[in-house]
Design a protein around this motif. Structure first.
Motif, PDB file in Angstrom:
ATOM      1  N   LEU A   1       0.833  -1.210   0.000  1.00 51.14           N
ATOM      2  CA  LEU A   1       0.000   0.000   0.000  1.00 51.14           C
ATOM      3  C   LEU A   1       0.865   1.258   0.000  1.00 51.14           C
ATOM      4  O   LEU A   1       0.354   2.376   0.057  1.00 51.14           O
ATOM      5  N   LYS A   2       2.179   1.079  -0.047  1.00 49.80           N
ATOM      6  CA  LYS A   2       3.127   2.201   0.029  1.00 49.80           C
ATOM      7  C   LYS A   2       2.899   3.024   1.305  1.00 49.80           C
ATOM      8  O   LYS A   2       2.980   4.238   1.315  1.00 49.80           O
ATOM      9  N   ASN A   3       2.548   2.309   2.381  1.00 42.51           N
ATOM     10  CA  ASN A   3       2.325   2.955   3.675  1.00 42.51           C
ATOM     11  C   ASN A   3       2.888   2.039   4.763  1.00 42.51           C
ATOM     12  O   ASN A   3       2.245   1.754   5.763  1.00 42.51           O
ATOM     13  N   THR A   4       4.116   1.565   4.518  1.00 48.55           N
ATOM     14  CA  THR A   4       4.753   0.549   5.357  1.00 48.55           C
ATOM     15  C   THR A   4       4.660   0.881   6.847  1.00 48.55           C
ATOM     16  O   THR A   4       4.843   2.033   7.247  1.00 48.55           O
ATOM     17  N   GLU A   5       4.380  -0.155   7.633  1.00 45.65           N
ATOM     18  CA  GLU A   5       4.336   0.011   9.081  1.00 45.65           C
ATOM     19  C   GLU A   5       5.104  -1.126   9.741  1.00 45.65           C
ATOM     20  O   GLU A   5       4.904  -2.299   9.411  1.00 45.65           O
ATOM     21  N   ARG A   6       6.014  -0.761  10.658  1.00 44.74           N
ATOM     22  CA  ARG A   6       6.723  -1.791  11.433  1.00 44.74           C
ATOM     23  C   ARG A   6       5.882  -2.133  12.659  1.00 44.74           C
ATOM     24  O   ARG A   6       5.515  -1.235  13.430  1.00 44.74           O
ATOM     25  N   VAL A   7       5.584  -3.421  12.819  1.00 44.58           N
ATOM     26  CA  VAL A   7       4.692  -3.885  13.879  1.00 44.58           C
ATOM     27  C   VAL A   7       5.311  -5.079  14.596  1.00 44.58           C
ATOM     28  O   VAL A   7       6.268  -5.698  14.107  1.00 44.58           O
ATOM     29  N   TYR A   8       4.731  -5.413  15.726  1.00 46.48           N
ATOM     30  CA  TYR A   8       5.127  -6.595  16.488  1.00 46.48           C
ATOM     31  C   TYR A   8       4.818  -7.836  15.656  1.00 46.48           C
ATOM     32  O   TYR A   8       3.749  -7.942  15.053  1.00 46.48           O
ATOM     33  N   LYS A   9       5.775  -8.765  15.614  1.00 46.35           N
ATOM     34  CA  LYS A   9       5.609  -9.958  14.782  1.00 46.35           C
ATOM     35  C   LYS A   9       4.811 -11.010  15.549  1.00 46.35           C
ATOM     36  O   LYS A   9       5.354 -11.794  16.325  1.00 46.35           O
ATOM     37  N   ASN A  10       3.499 -10.992  15.349  1.00 52.43           N
ATOM     38  CA  ASN A  10       2.624 -11.976  15.993  1.00 52.43           C
ATOM     39  C   ASN A  10       1.777 -12.673  14.919  1.00 52.43           C
ATOM     40  O   ASN A  10       1.906 -12.393  13.723  1.00 52.43           O
ATOM     41  N   ALA A  11       0.900 -13.555  15.360  1.00 51.34           N
ATOM     42  CA  ALA A  11       0.087 -14.345  14.418  1.00 51.34           C
ATOM     43  C   ALA A  11      -0.754 -13.439  13.520  1.00 51.34           C
ATOM     44  O   ALA A  11      -0.878 -13.680  12.314  1.00 51.34           O
ATOM     45  N   MET A  12      -1.304 -12.387  14.102  1.00 52.80           N
ATOM     46  CA  MET A  12      -2.179 -11.496  13.333  1.00 52.80           C
ATOM     47  C   MET A  12      -1.390 -10.743  12.255  1.00 52.80           C
ATOM     48  O   MET A  12      -1.843 -10.632  11.116  1.00 52.80           O
ATOM     49  N   ALA A  13      -0.217 -10.268  12.608  1.00 51.22           N
ATOM     50  CA  ALA A  13       0.612  -9.560  11.632  1.00 51.22           C
ATOM     51  C   ALA A  13       1.031 -10.495  10.493  1.00 51.22           C
ATOM     52  O   ALA A  13       1.043 -10.104   9.318  1.00 51.22           O
TER      53      ALA A  13
END
Length: 349
Positions: A258-270
């Motif tokens: 989406l050209k809106n990269t987000e760094r997130v916690y690496k969990n099942a949902m991500a």
């Protein structure tokens, strides 16, 4: 300044007086704060309690406008939060205004109106096309710290009147942009090319990083994730626990297509979001229900379930080993930085 009336200043013992008096930077001088550390805006974390705790501990606490100014109360909820913060601290604090490229646009004019009316003196701006917002804030004499991920964006913000830049490297939680330049290079580039002072943002959690940032030409640190793992952070203890247990590899990226990269916690949902995004690149509708802000809020504020929502954090999670008070954290970071500058670096000469 954005002064309150009630909070006593933190008790000064000898160790406090000895540590941290030396780290005078353009940031501490410009804002009248003790330590060159900003607690950056964070969704569902940046409430008055945390902002006041950081400010009382000598840093710059920041309220996240978009977290607070939610429907139905919108800007009036932000007004209340600013007033609450003034009651909790007599030190400077700021408000973060993040300009989002997606979703229903928040009431930015209302948010800015409240910031001006309540006499907030410092605003952290972030996001796309901040020109109009920065101009308006500057017309009202507000000190603007613009957070961005590229030096050319920083230069645009400076032309609009930004006083300070928060240079946000690829290691950061939240939105690192699409160019993947880490702080080691980004800060060196900022020092070469920027005409206004800047702080290092993204991936920071230690005093050694503060000393390194100063060496690279920065005037301090902006930390987000590290402040989530403090006693005063108004989030569920289980989330803090997840941060303490995490390794440096426990983050991942979503929204790349989406050209809106987000760094997130690496969990099942991500990981599920990444899988769907790989199958249907660019289709926000296919992942929207998994990444809703309401899921994020519930995990942080109600359930403490670190697995069932998609939430932002930086690679600094791998550096976090405990949950101190904001006071303890800032004294430790500044003490460590001072020790490195005074002893380790001096010994090399």
């Amino acid at each position: 300044g954005p002064a309150g009336r009630t909070a006593p200043s933190p008790s000064g013992d000898a160790s406090v007086a000895r540590s941290a008096m030396v780290l005078k930077t353009k940031l501490t001088e410009a804002l009248g704060i003790k330590h060159p550390v900003i607690q950056g805006g964070m969704h569902f974390v940046g409430y008055a309690e945390l902002a006041a705790a950081v400010s009382n501990a000598g840093g710059l606490g920041i309220i996240t406008a978009l977290t607070v100014a939610q429907p139905p109360r919108g800007k009036e909820a932000l007004r209340e939060e600013i007033r609450k913060c003034k009651k909790l601290t007599d030190k400077p604090f700021g408000v973060n205004i993040t300009l989002l490229p997606v979703g229903v646009p928040p009431d930015y004019p209302g948010i800015i109106q409240v910031v001006i009316e309540e006499g907030v003196k410092i605003v952290e701006t972030a996001g796309r096309n901040p020109d109009e917002v920065i101009r308006t804030l500057k017309q009202h004499g507000i000190f603007v710290i613009h957070k961005c991920v590229a030096v050319r964006h920083a230069q645009t913000a400076v032309r609009m009147g930004a006083d300070f830049i928060s240079m946000d490297g690829f290691d950061c939680g939240g939105h690192p942009g699409e160019e993947d330049v880490g702080n080691w290079v980004l800060l060196a580039q900022a020092a070469q090319e920027l005409k206004v002072p800047f702080v290092a943002s993204g991936g920071s959690a230690t005093g050694a990083q503060l000393a390194a940032a100063l060496a690279l030409g920065a005037e301090g640190l902006n930390m987000g994730t590290r402040f989530m793992a403090t006693k005063e952070a108004p989030i569920h203890a289980n989330i803090k626990d997840a941060l303490v247990k995490a390794k440096v590899t426990d983050t991942t990226h979503i929204f790349r297509s989406l050209k809106n990269t987000e760094r997130v916690y690496k969990n099942a949902m991500a990981m599920q979001v990444r899988k769907i995004e790989a199958e249907k690149p660019g289709d926000f509708g296919a992942i929207a229900k998994y990444v809703s802000g309401e899921n994020y809020r519930k995990s942080f504020q109600e359930t403490g379930d670190a697995q069932s929502s998609v939430w932002s954090c930086g690679q600094s999670i791998g550096l976090i080993k405990d949950v101190p008070s904001c006071q303890e954290l800032l004294e430790r970071i500044v003490g460590e930085a001072e020790d490195i500058i005074r002893n380790r670096l001096q010994s090399k000469l």
